[in-house]
Structure formats: C-alpha cells, structure tokens
Design an enzyme around this catalytic site. Sequence first.
Site, PDB file in Angstrom:
ATOM      1  N   HIS A 124       0.693  -1.302   0.167  1.00 49.77           N
ATOM      2  CA  HIS A 124       0.127  -0.014   0.171  1.00 49.77           C
ATOM      3  C   HIS A 124       1.251   1.187   0.062  1.00 49.77           C
ATOM      4  O   HIS A 124       0.383   2.256   0.384  1.00 49.77           O
ATOM      5  CB  HIS A 124      -1.084   0.000   1.138  1.00 49.77           C
ATOM      6  CG  HIS A 124      -2.345  -0.659   0.959  1.00 49.77           C
ATOM      7  ND1 HIS A 124      -2.339  -2.091   1.640  1.00 49.77           N
ATOM      8  CD2 HIS A 124      -3.080  -0.537  -0.072  1.00 49.77           C
ATOM      9  CE1 HIS A 124      -3.457  -2.554   0.780  1.00 49.77           C
ATOM     10  NE2 HIS A 124      -4.038  -1.544  -0.098  1.00 49.77           N
ATOM     11  N   ASP A 185      -6.498   5.060   9.698  1.00 48.40           N
ATOM     12  CA  ASP A 185      -7.617   5.055   9.103  1.00 48.40           C
ATOM     13  C   ASP A 185      -8.307   3.979   8.038  1.00 48.40           C
ATOM     14  O   ASP A 185      -9.578   3.553   8.305  1.00 48.40           O
ATOM     15  CB  ASP A 185      -8.023   6.305   8.241  1.00 48.40           C
ATOM     16  CG  ASP A 185      -7.793   7.663   9.036  1.00 48.40           C
ATOM     17  OD1 ASP A 185      -7.517   7.577  10.080  1.00 48.40           O
ATOM     18  OD2 ASP A 185      -7.585   8.539   8.163  1.00 48.40           O
ATOM     19  N   GLU A 296     -10.367  14.040  14.364  1.00 50.73           N
ATOM     20  CA  GLU A 296      -9.865  14.190  13.114  1.00 50.73           C
ATOM     21  C   GLU A 296     -10.646  15.441  12.591  1.00 50.73           C
ATOM     22  O   GLU A 296     -11.514  16.143  13.183  1.00 50.73           O
ATOM     23  CB  GLU A 296      -9.839  13.150  12.063  1.00 50.73           C
ATOM     24  CG  GLU A 296      -8.967  12.002  12.442  1.00 50.73           C
ATOM     25  CD  GLU A 296      -8.828  11.056  11.229  1.00 50.73           C
ATOM     26  OE1 GLU A 296      -9.252  11.267  10.206  1.00 50.73           O
ATOM     27  OE2 GLU A 296      -7.888   9.853  11.626  1.00 50.73           O
TER      28      GLU A 296
HETATM   29  P1  FAD Z   1       4.130  -1.776   2.369  1.00 50.99           P
HETATM   30  O1  FAD Z   1       3.620  -0.860   1.485  1.00 50.99           O
HETATM   31  O2  FAD Z   1       4.135  -3.189   1.536  1.00 50.99           O
HETATM   32  O3  FAD Z   1       5.489  -1.381   2.758  1.00 50.99           O
HETATM   33  C1  FAD Z   1       5.604  -0.046   3.428  1.00 50.99           C
HETATM   34  C2  FAD Z   1       7.270  -0.021   3.208  1.00 50.99           C
HETATM   35  O4  FAD Z   1       7.543  -0.809   4.806  1.00 50.99           O
HETATM   36  C3  FAD Z   1       8.328  -0.606   2.475  1.00 50.99           C
HETATM   37  O5  FAD Z   1       9.371   0.207   2.341  1.00 50.99           O
HETATM   38  C4  FAD Z   1       8.528  -1.976   2.875  1.00 50.99           C
HETATM   39  O6  FAD Z   1       9.785  -2.324   2.371  1.00 50.99           O
HETATM   40  C5  FAD Z   1       8.498  -1.809   4.357  1.00 50.99           C
HETATM   41  N1  FAD Z   1       8.098  -2.986   4.965  1.00 50.99           N
HETATM   42  C6  FAD Z   1       6.608  -3.716   4.697  1.00 50.99           C
HETATM   43  N2  FAD Z   1       6.680  -4.737   5.638  1.00 50.99           N
HETATM   44  C7  FAD Z   1       7.790  -4.669   6.422  1.00 50.99           C
HETATM   45  C8  FAD Z   1       8.118  -5.386   7.674  1.00 50.99           C
HETATM   46  N3  FAD Z   1       7.434  -6.564   7.958  1.00 50.99           N
HETATM   47  N4  FAD Z   1       9.398  -5.165   8.103  1.00 50.99           N
HETATM   48  C9  FAD Z   1      10.066  -4.082   7.798  1.00 50.99           C
HETATM   49  N5  FAD Z   1       9.926  -3.278   6.830  1.00 50.99           N
HETATM   50  C10 FAD Z   1       8.633  -3.502   5.839  1.00 50.99           C
HETATM   51  N6  FAD Z   1      -1.012   5.607   7.204  1.00 50.99           N
HETATM   52  C11 FAD Z   1      -1.262   6.006   8.331  1.00 50.99           C
HETATM   53  O7  FAD Z   1      -0.464   6.328   9.082  1.00 50.99           O
HETATM   54  N7  FAD Z   1      -2.436   6.425   8.869  1.00 50.99           N
HETATM   55  C12 FAD Z   1      -3.526   6.298   8.149  1.00 50.99           C
HETATM   56  O8  FAD Z   1      -4.607   6.700   8.431  1.00 50.99           O
HETATM   57  C13 FAD Z   1      -3.225   5.578   6.789  1.00 50.99           C
HETATM   58  N8  FAD Z   1      -4.200   5.312   5.976  1.00 50.99           N
HETATM   59  C14 FAD Z   1      -4.161   4.603   4.717  1.00 50.99           C
HETATM   60  C15 FAD Z   1      -5.291   4.401   3.924  1.00 50.99           C
HETATM   61  C16 FAD Z   1      -5.133   3.698   2.842  1.00 50.99           C
HETATM   62  C17 FAD Z   1      -6.467   3.394   1.767  1.00 50.99           C
HETATM   63  C18 FAD Z   1      -3.856   3.332   2.413  1.00 50.99           C
HETATM   64  C19 FAD Z   1      -3.676   2.554   1.001  1.00 50.99           C
HETATM   65  C20 FAD Z   1      -2.585   3.835   3.234  1.00 50.99           C
HETATM   66  C21 FAD Z   1      -2.815   4.311   4.357  1.00 50.99           C
HETATM   67  N9  FAD Z   1      -1.788   4.557   4.995  1.00 50.99           N
HETATM   68  C22 FAD Z   1      -1.994   5.402   6.490  1.00 50.99           C
HETATM   69  C23 FAD Z   1      -0.479   4.476   4.753  1.00 50.99           C
HETATM   70  C24 FAD Z   1       0.210   3.162   5.126  1.00 50.99           C
HETATM   71  O9  FAD Z   1       0.572   3.271   6.586  1.00 50.99           O
HETATM   72  C25 FAD Z   1       1.225   2.693   4.335  1.00 50.99           C
HETATM   73  O10 FAD Z   1       0.857   2.397   3.262  1.00 50.99           O
HETATM   74  C26 FAD Z   1       2.011   1.703   4.862  1.00 50.99           C
HETATM   75  O11 FAD Z   1       3.072   1.424   4.099  1.00 50.99           O
HETATM   76  C27 FAD Z   1       1.363   0.282   5.116  1.00 50.99           C
HETATM   77  O12 FAD Z   1       1.106  -0.313   3.962  1.00 50.99           O
HETATM   78  P2  FAD Z   1       1.583  -1.812   3.791  1.00 50.99           P
HETATM   79  O13 FAD Z   1       1.535  -2.768   5.120  1.00 50.99           O
HETATM   80  O14 FAD Z   1       0.878  -2.539   2.605  1.00 50.99           O
HETATM   81  O15 FAD Z   1       3.039  -1.632   3.511  1.00 50.99           O
END
Ligand code: FAD
Length: 542
Positions: A124, A185, A296
């Site tokens: 994400h 969120d 918020e």
């Molecule tokens: P990824 O996108 O897969 O990874 C994010 C980063 O972390 C990359 O650099 C990856 O290499 C690294 N990573 C992944 N897994 C690990 C692991 N296990 N150990 C170490 N590094 C790792 N964020 C907020 O703070 N507040 C919000 O309200 C919020 N709302 C959101 C709403 C939506 C619809 C979306 C799409 C995102 C939102 N986000 C929010 C952002 C979210 O925190 C980031 O997208 C975050 O990257 C989480 O996504 P993911 O788990 O898919 O991680």
Amino acid sequence: MGSPVFGFLKQNNIIFLRFFAILVLSCIPDRTNLCSNPSFDTPTIPPHTSSSSIPSSLKTLTLDGYFSFENLEHAAKDFGNICHYLPIAVLHPKSVSDISSTIKHILYMSSVTKLTVAARGRGHSLQGQAQAYQGVVINMESLDRPSIYIENGEVPYVDVSGSELWINILHETLKYGLSPKSWTDYLHLTVGGTLSNGGISGQAFRHGPQINNVYQLEVVTGRGEVVTCSDKENADLFYGVLGGLGQFGIITRARISLGPAEKMVKWIRVLYSEFSTFSNDQEHLISSNNSFDYIEGFVMINRTGLLNNWRSSFNPKDPIQASQFSSDGKILYCLEMVKYFNPEKIDVLNQDIEKLLSELNYIPSTLFLSEVSYAEFLDRVHLSEIKLRSKGLWEVPHPWLNLLIPKSRIFDFAEGVFGNIVKDNNNGPILIYPVNKAKWKNRTSMVTPEEDIIYLVAFLSSALPGTDGLEHIMTQNQHILDFCAKAQLGAKQYLPHYHTQDEWRAHFGTQWETFVQRKSAYDPLAILAPGQRIFQKTISIT
Ligand code: FAD
C-alpha cells in the site's frame, strides 16, 4: 602471514567496516533513482552487471518457502500506482529463517552483485517504497503466521506476525474485550508496513502513533541476524526500526499494547467556515482531559453537495435547519469526533458529549450524528474500498501528499494553500487534525516538526482514468511543497518521498547522523528497502 594492512583489518574489523559503511552510505550520489515523473519507471543505473546467474544462485538455497522468477508484475505495483520497478525474484517465505537465509545469501553474493531486498506487506505504499528494481521482493503475506497470541493480564498485549493485517488483530482482540489503542484510518495494512512508517489516526493525540504502542519486536536485520528487541533489550535497533522506513530490519513479530474495547461509538461531525475557530476547537479538544476518543477533521473546498451525501449515514440534529444550511461558496472545515461507549452507559455518554459540544464554536445547524459498532467505525474505509473497487476506481494512481505542520504555522499553511493552491478537493479528501507530540516517544526514527502540537495534513487524491489528473495533482503537490519551503513552515513529509540525499538529510535534520549510524550497524551494505531511495547498495570488500 598476511600483510600489515590485512592484519590491521582483522583486528579492527568492526571499527573499519562501520567507518567504511558510514563513508559509503554518506557518499551516495545526489540523484539515486527517480519516480516523480510517472512515465519514468526504469532507473538509470542497473543494480548489477550480470543478473543471469542470480536465479540459479538463489535456487541453491534450502527454504521452507520458495522463490518465483516469472510473472512478477504484481511485485512492481503498489497503491500509489505511479512507480513500477520489476524485481528479479519474489521470495514467498514460510519461516523467519527463510528471510534470514536469503539475506545472508545476498550478503555472501555482495562482492559480485548489488542485489537488494524489499519486504512487501500489502504493497500500500505510494511511490515504490516496497519495490526492489532487479532485486528480491519478500512477499511477507506468505509467511506462516503463528496464531495471534493475546495476553489478557494486568498489562494486556497481543503478539502478532509482522505480516498480520490490523483488521485481523481487531477482530481477534475484540473476542477478549480488548483492542489496540492507536490505529490507521484503514486497517487492511500490515503491522510491519505501518510500524515502518508511524501509523497515525484520530487516536494519536492521546496514545501517540502506532509506533508508540509497541513493547517488543522480532527483526531480521540487514546482516541476516534474527534479533529480539525492546526498550530494554537491543533498544537502539528497536527504536531504529520503529518509523525506520524498513532500513534496518524486517519486522517478523510485534508485541502490541492493548486496552479495554468498548462496543459502540458515537460519531459526530460539525462544520466551520473560519479556519481559526475550527483549529482552536480541535486544539482545545486534544488538550482536554475527558475528551473524545478520536479527533480528526477535513477540508471541503467547492464541495457544496457533500452534506447531502452524509445523510445516508449521519442524522442532522436539527433536520430543518440543516436543510437550510448553505456554505455560500465558502471553504468549510469539518471537525470529526468519536466517543467510544458501552450501550449500558448511554446516559452518561450523552451528558459527556453534550458538555464537550457546549465548549465548541461550530455552526449550530451543522451538527450531524451517527452510532455504529466500534469495529464498523474502525473499518470504515474498507466500505469505500469495496465501492471504489466495484467501479474500477481503487486501482487508479494515488499521488498522495502527507505533511506534518507545526501548530505555530498551521494558519499560514491554511491561508496559503486552501483556496489558493488547492482550488477544490474533487480528487479526494483533505484531512487535517492536530496531535499532541508530547505524548510521542522521541527515540524512534520517525521525524516530526519540533513543536508540542503538530498537524497532519493529508491530500488523499486519486487520478481518474482518461484525464490529465495525475500530472495536475503532482504539479499541485509540488506547489504545496514549494510554498512550505518558501514560507519556512518547518513542515515534514509523512510517508516521505525524496529524490536526493540533500533532501533526505534535510528531512532527518539532526537525526540524520543517527539514521546513518544505524544503517551502518544493522544494514551496512544497504540491502534493505531500496525503494525508499535513501541509500544505495554497496559492493562489499572481502
Ligand atoms: P508496504 O507498502 O508493503 O511497505 C511499506 C514499507 O515498509 C516499504 O518500505 C516496505 O519495504 C516496508 N515493509 C513492509 N513490511 C515490512 C516489515 N515486515 N518489516 C520491515 N519493513 C517492512 N498510514 C497512516 O499512518 N495512517 C492512516 O490513516 C493511513 N491510511 C491509509 C489508507 C489507505 C487506503 C492506504 C492505502 C494507506 C494508508 N496509510 C495510512 C499508509 C500506510 O501506513 C502505508 O501505506 C504503509 O506502507 C502500510 O502499507 P503496507 O502494509 O501495505 O506496507
């Protein structure tokens, strides 16, 4: 007998490697990789000269899981849908030792290749942060997840895999009448992904971001070591990894603090036409003792029909007055508040809410209320996801911009940006709310402006297909960033994205040295999370 130089190296191996790594990490070229131009999806510098032998080398590893080398397009995609970097392999680990063995093998190969590794949670990310161009992407979701363990004692906590989704944690902990305290969120994100960033939502004013609410982590470092860390044990790694953008290790387990969960929430929205009244009320609420549980807010620019949309899920307190309300073309600011409650205590809740609302200065006819279950409220964005997916509008490009602005400059920001740089918010919501930074732990890697109260401002834009939306929104984002820089607002990006080392250095400010030192200690060859574009993988010397 070796030469004096190698004798010296053996004796001072650690000191030398650290010094060497700091030197190399500090010397990354000014422009490491680009993704600001959506059509530019191939970095100029290939990460290694001969990649044909890499798959066969990776195939020699004995793993519980497996590698795939074909049909890897999904690993070159993320929610942002702007950057697309194809890896050479995807690891589907079944065990933590699969991750550790893979990293150790890549270290072993590092004299001949610049192979890198990106953990991918749910992908994400917005700008390729979970991608690895011609590297190895670790599909964290295939990790065998031991069942979620809940400790229901005096200090309750939950032990989860780094690949666990927050939505699953919510459902499991609710069975015990417990819940994590700080959220995002949207809950279909992984623990590892949000803890690598921060994890901020409307509870952060009271509990800090998600990285504030972690007792312990298990991490595979860039050296391939599996390390347990906490405030007491390996504390430098613990704090480094929290908000560390995946630079120091891959989170495989996390122990997250829990609190009692209520069953229902009262969800309230009110409107303002003056920014200063709106932000004064927000700041008043986050500083009050017996306040709401979630606070918020969002901005509505040129969105006259929005109140009608609310009516499907919110009830106006005074339907007649609400139907007569007109914005007169003004920008409106919506304060959104939630109080958790158990139905048996509804009377006390209503009294508390009445008192809290009586202290606010919103436009009286614009009070809207709703009542939903706690789980429904926390999972609210998923409903939008389902709707958008059904219309093919979830997988469009998302040029989001998230900023942290110090309280002392939030008025200047609002005046300069809302209605001037941003003339409408038809592309998506603009969130704005303050948090008490005094409640945040300050040893983590996350960078924030240096004031006790800071605002999160999130421009959550979608670029619709067949329009020039993406270019327009990205240009607008740049104007906002330029405005912040010119006005010297002291803003910091959240979910940061930069192109040059100078920009990263400025972002981290006084924390840059610590960040570089941690990198050299835990990932000295800069193998991890290349998609963040902070450090460039080095060739090791042996
Ligand atoms: P990824 O996108 O897969 O990874 C994010 C980063 O972390 C990359 O650099 C990856 O290499 C690294 N990573 C992944 N897994 C690990 C692991 N296990 N150990 C170490 N590094 C790792 N964020 C907020 O703070 N507040 C919000 O309200 C919020 N709302 C959101 C709403 C939506 C619809 C979306 C799409 C995102 C939102 N986000 C929010 C952002 C979210 O925190 C980031 O997208 C975050 O990257 C989480 O996504 P993911 O788990 O898919 O991680």
